[in-house]
Design a protein around this motif. Structure first.
Motif, PDB file in Angstrom:
ATOM      1  N   HIS A  29      -1.619 -19.686  23.962  1.00 27.24           N
ATOM      2  CA  HIS A  29      -1.478 -20.881  23.152  1.00 27.24           C
ATOM      3  C   HIS A  29      -1.903 -22.111  23.958  1.00 27.24           C
ATOM      4  CE1 HIS A  29       2.839 -20.411  24.757  1.00 27.24           C
ATOM      5  NE2 HIS A  29       2.106 -21.040  25.632  1.00 27.24           N
ATOM      6  N   HIS A  31      -0.649 -25.685  25.268  1.00 26.08           N
ATOM      7  CA  HIS A  31       0.578 -26.480  25.393  1.00 26.08           C
ATOM      8  C   HIS A  31       0.411 -27.823  24.686  1.00 26.08           C
ATOM      9  CE1 HIS A  31       2.196 -24.105  29.080  1.00 26.08           C
ATOM     10  NE2 HIS A  31       2.113 -23.397  27.980  1.00 26.08           N
ATOM     11  N   GLU A  60       8.783 -21.229  30.043  1.00 31.57           N
ATOM     12  CA  GLU A  60       8.440 -20.138  29.125  1.00 31.57           C
ATOM     13  C   GLU A  60       8.894 -18.798  29.672  1.00 31.57           C
ATOM     14  OE1 GLU A  60       4.253 -20.509  28.107  1.00 31.57           O
ATOM     15  OE2 GLU A  60       4.795 -22.072  26.690  1.00 31.57           O
ATOM     16  N   HIS A 124       3.133 -16.710  29.214  1.00 33.01           N
ATOM     17  CA  HIS A 124       3.285 -17.666  28.120  1.00 33.01           C
ATOM     18  C   HIS A 124       4.251 -17.078  27.101  1.00 33.01           C
ATOM     19  CE1 HIS A 124       0.183 -20.632  29.050  1.00 33.01           C
ATOM     20  NE2 HIS A 124      -0.517 -19.632  29.533  1.00 33.01           N
TER      21      HIS A 124
HETATM   22 ZN   LIG Z   1       2.385 -21.438  27.574  1.00 33.76          ZN
END
Ligand SMILES: [Zn+2]
Length: 182
Positions: A29, A31, A60, A124
């Motif tokens: 993803h 941030h 995370e 993540h």
């Molecule tokens: Zn991340």
């Protein structure tokens, strides 16, 4: 000497995009950026939020101490008060029915959920949240304002989409433009 330097430089130049390509191969993803899917089905307004955990709590992974555990609980409490974070057209009379919070790296008990922790992380991790509202007058529902940005300063943008009986709409929301209208 010179030609070997050139060759070394060339090798780096050739390898660099390869490394970047590999880094992008995992669907990591971004941030600061989340997704919000909004669906209207009859009187039921359903929201699905997917956000990097980083943007909500600053890390995370599983919490490592009491202070980090408290951060997770605070986040969960704020998200459970979803009628303060998501504001559908007031005249539609929508009331919050349920909230569910899931993350692969967080103990469900910390999120206020039943069930066992589980799941893998590649460094993540996201938070997935479902919010369900019931609306007295869904026919006058014209949009949804998001008040997440002030509550979670790590979250800068939301890619929002809406699907309902009158069609679909999408927009990028941020603090300056926090409302999706349809
Ligand atoms: Zn991340």
């Amino acid at each position: 000497m010179r030609s070997s330097l050139v060759r070394a430089a060339l090798r780096v130049a050739l390898l660099l995009p390869l490394c970047l390509g590999l880094a992008h191969a995992a669907p990591a993803h971004v941030h600061g950026q989340g997704n919000l899917e909004i669906a209207l089905d009859g009187a039921q307004l359903s929201l699905h939020l997917e956000s990097p955990l980083h943007d909500l709590i600053g890390f995370e992974r599983a919490p490592r101490n009491a202070a980090e555990q408290q951060k997770v609980r605070d986040m969960a409490a704020r998200l459970r008060a979803a009628d303060r974070l998501f504001l559908p057209t007031a005249a539609a009379g929508c009331t919050l029915q349920s909230v569910s919070l899931v993350s692969a790296v967080l103990d469900p008990a910390l999120l206020g959920e039943a069930g066992k922790a589980g799941g893998d992380s590649d460094g993540h991790a996201d938070l997935d949240a479902d919010f369900s509202f019931r609306c007295d007058k869904p026919e006058v529902l014209q949009g949804l304002k998001v008040a997440l940005f002030g509550q979670f300063p790590g979250l800068h943008r939301l890619q929002a989409s809406f699907a309902g009986p009158r069609g679909q709409k999408a927009a990028r929301l941020d603090a300056a433009n926090p409302e999706l209208r349809w």
